[in-house]
Design a protein around this motif. Structure first.
Motif, short mmCIF file in Angstrom:
data_model
loop_
_atom_site.label_atom_id
_atom_site.label_comp_id
_atom_site.label_asym_id
_atom_site.label_seq_id
_atom_site.Cartn_x
_atom_site.Cartn_y
_atom_site.Cartn_z
N ARG A 414 0.83 -1.21 0.00
CA ARG A 414 0.00 0.00 0.00
C ARG A 414 0.86 1.25 0.00
O ARG A 414 0.50 2.26 -0.63
N ALA A 415 1.99 1.22 0.70
CA ALA A 415 2.87 2.39 0.73
C ALA A 415 3.46 2.69 -0.64
O ALA A 415 3.86 3.82 -0.91
N HIS A 416 3.52 1.68 -1.51
CA HIS A 416 4.00 1.89 -2.88
C HIS A 416 2.85 2.17 -3.85
O HIS A 416 3.05 2.16 -5.07
N GLY A 417 1.65 2.39 -3.32
CA GLY A 417 0.51 2.62 -4.19
C GLY A 417 -0.02 1.35 -4.81
O GLY A 417 -0.71 1.40 -5.83
N GLY A 418 0.28 0.20 -4.21
CA GLY A 418 -0.14 -1.08 -4.77
C GLY A 418 -1.03 -1.85 -3.82
O GLY A 418 -1.63 -1.29 -2.89
N VAL A 419 -1.08 -3.15 -4.02
CA VAL A 419 -1.96 -4.00 -3.22
C VAL A 419 -1.38 -5.40 -3.16
O VAL A 419 -0.66 -5.83 -4.07
N LEU A 420 -1.68 -6.11 -2.06
CA LEU A 420 -1.30 -7.51 -1.91
C LEU A 420 -2.54 -8.35 -2.22
O LEU A 420 -3.59 -8.17 -1.60
N ARG A 421 -2.40 -9.27 -3.16
CA ARG A 421 -3.51 -10.15 -3.54
C ARG A 421 -3.13 -11.59 -3.27
O ARG A 421 -2.03 -12.02 -3.63
N LEU A 422 -4.03 -12.32 -2.62
CA LEU A 422 -3.82 -13.72 -2.31
C LEU A 422 -4.73 -14.57 -3.16
O LEU A 422 -5.89 -14.22 -3.41
N GLY A 423 -4.23 -15.70 -3.62
CA GLY A 423 -5.01 -16.62 -4.44
C GLY A 423 -4.45 -18.02 -4.35
O GLY A 423 -3.63 -18.34 -3.47
N THR A 424 -4.87 -18.85 -5.28
CA THR A 424 -4.41 -20.24 -5.34
C THR A 424 -3.50 -20.41 -6.55
O THR A 424 -3.84 -19.98 -7.66
N SER A 425 -2.35 -21.01 -6.33
CA SER A 425 -1.38 -21.20 -7.40
C SER A 425 -1.82 -22.32 -8.34
O SER A 425 -2.08 -23.44 -7.90
N ASP A 426 -1.91 -21.99 -9.62
CA ASP A 426 -2.21 -23.03 -10.62
C ASP A 426 -1.01 -23.91 -10.90
O ASP A 426 -1.16 -25.07 -11.29
N ARG A 427 0.18 -23.39 -10.67
CA ARG A 427 1.41 -24.14 -10.98
C ARG A 427 1.75 -25.13 -9.87
O ARG A 427 2.06 -26.29 -10.14
N LEU A 428 1.68 -24.65 -8.61
CA LEU A 428 2.12 -25.49 -7.50
C LEU A 428 0.98 -25.98 -6.62
O LEU A 428 1.18 -26.90 -5.82
#
Length: 439
Positions: A414-428
């Motif tokens: 957030r301090a960089h103007g971004g966001v952390l997104r969590l999901g499920t890895s399709d690869r692993l």
């Protein structure tokens, strides 16, 4: 009535919208005035002038009505032709144009042609090559006649001057309004740039200027920025002081336990280590993204360096894919800590981790994937909250934690103007954590 469809055609920038607000009314007014003038004035005046010419031609034809030959007809018409400044001559039928010739943009010329054909019988062709002369071909008992006269006999010159004057002064007034409006909009743009920079963790110089409302908003922004910076500084100082003060008794406890039998002191030493890790996590969370100044760095080189450091520590992590090239304005120390936290969580709860970087013209994305149990979709919002520990979702037996790892990463994003997104890895198949930062 809904006008949502219209929004996609409206400019998004404030300068473009201001220009639209200025230009659109001017264009609409000019079009309305032009249409009303052409329909109500120019068309009537042109029709009246052309009808007057038709009556003059009727008088000329009356003089030639009793003639038995072309020469007698010309002799009879010549005095009045000279008086009315009209030229006439008999022509061969082969010399008559097959169709009328009028310039496509000549509106008054079309009115002249329509009036001539409506009021004069036996019109063969109407030729208006320019604004100086009109050639009219009519049939008679003695053969075709070409009649030439000045264009000003049937249309006025004022409309062209009116249009040019209207366009010129409309353009001048639009330019003046745009310059004035730009000076009014510049403080708003500066305020937006300062707010955007602060949202990305940078504090740029800003002074409230412009109209009263803009200055009020600017001063409110400055007060808010100072208050937030003061609160962040106080939080950092408080947690840093608490962490520093607690290190001393922990060190004494560790020294005292080292003098006791190892079997008896083992559990207590583990408690001391856990308290030490807790204090370190508090300190990292207090620092957040405030450590280090923003600078232009290569995010791919940063990710590669973090992965190599983790590999030297024996962690099963690799750099999977890299896309794009370029530099981005980032805090390298804070971002390194965020990647290290994500990699640490990945190898703690899984057997291996992969890091990938994607850099485009609009965004930067760091992705860390693992083959662990992951986090359920309904628990991901809770997972980024400070001191949150999701025991059912993550195998806590594989390592201790205080629930600040993802919170620190989210704070840095957030301090960089971004966001952390969590999901499920399709690869692993495990957790996929993305740090997405706009450029």
């Amino acid at each position: 009535m809904q006008f949502g469809w219209f929004k996609q055609y409206v400019p998004r920038g404030i300068y473009a919208r201001a220009a639209l607000i200025i230009v659109l009314p001017v264009v609409v007014v000019q079009l309305a005035v032009s249409v009303v003038f052409i329909r109500r004035h120019l068309e009537d005046v042109t029709s009246q002038m052309t009808s007057t010419l038709v009556r003059e031609l009727d008088v000329i034809a009356g003089f030639a009505a009793a003639a038995d030959s072309r020469d007698e007809a010309m002799d009879a018409m010549q005095p009045i032709l000279v008086t009315l400044h009209i030229n006439a001559r008999f022509v061969r039928r082969a010399d008559i144009p097959s169709r009328d010739r009028i310039r496509w943009y000549d509106y008054s010329g079309r009115v002249v042609r329509a009036t001539l054909r409506n009021d004069l019988p036996d019109v063969l062709a109407v030729i208006q090559p320019d604004d100086r002369v009109v050639h009219l071909f009519v049939d008679s008992d003695l053969g075709p006649v070409q009649i030439s006269f000045n264009r000003r006999r049937v249309s006025a010159a004022a409309p062209h001057q009116l249009f040019v004057t209207m366009l010129f002064f409309g353009g001048v007034m639009t330019l003046i309004a745009y310059v004035y409006m730009r000076n009014q909009l510049r403080p708003i743009k500066k305020l937006a740039e300062a707010a955007e920079a602060f949202g990305r963790g940078r504090s740029v110089p800003y002074a409230a200027r412009g109209a009263l409302e803009v200055r009020t908003a600017g001063n409110a922004f400055l007060d808010m920025r100072n208050r937030i910076e003061r609160q962040i500084e106080q939080r950092t100082m408080m947690l840093s002081g608490v962490s520093h003060d607690l290190r001393t008794p922990l060190t004494r406890l560790r020294l005292g336990l080292s003098l006791i039998d190892e079997d008896d002191a083992g559990p207590m030493l583990r408690d001391v280590d856990e308290m030490q890790a807790l204090l370190d996590a508090f300190l990292d969370f207090a620092r957040g993204a405030a450590e280090g100044d923003p600078e232009r760095i290569d995010p791919i080189s940063l990710a590669r360096s973090v992965v190599e450091d983790a590999q030297r520590l024996g962690r099963p992590v690799s750099l999977a894919t890299v896309e794009g090239t370029g530099t981005v304005n980032l805090r390298p120390v804070a971002l390194r800590r965020a990647l290290e936290n994500l990699i640490g969580n990945a190898v703690r709860y899984g057997t291996r981790a992969e890091v990938s970087v994607t850099l485009t013209e609009k965004s930067l994305r760091f992705r860390v994937e693992d083959d662990g149990p992951g986090i359920a979709a309904e628990d991901r919002a809770e997972a980024v909250r400070p001191f949150s520990r999701l025991d059912p979702a993550r195998n806590q037996d594989k390592g201790s934690g205080v629930g600040l790892g993802l919170a620190i990463v989210s704070d840095i994003a957030r301090a960089h103007g971004g966001v952390l997104r969590l999901g499920t890895s399709d690869r692993l198949g495990g957790l996929m954590a993305d740090i997405v930062i706009g450029r």
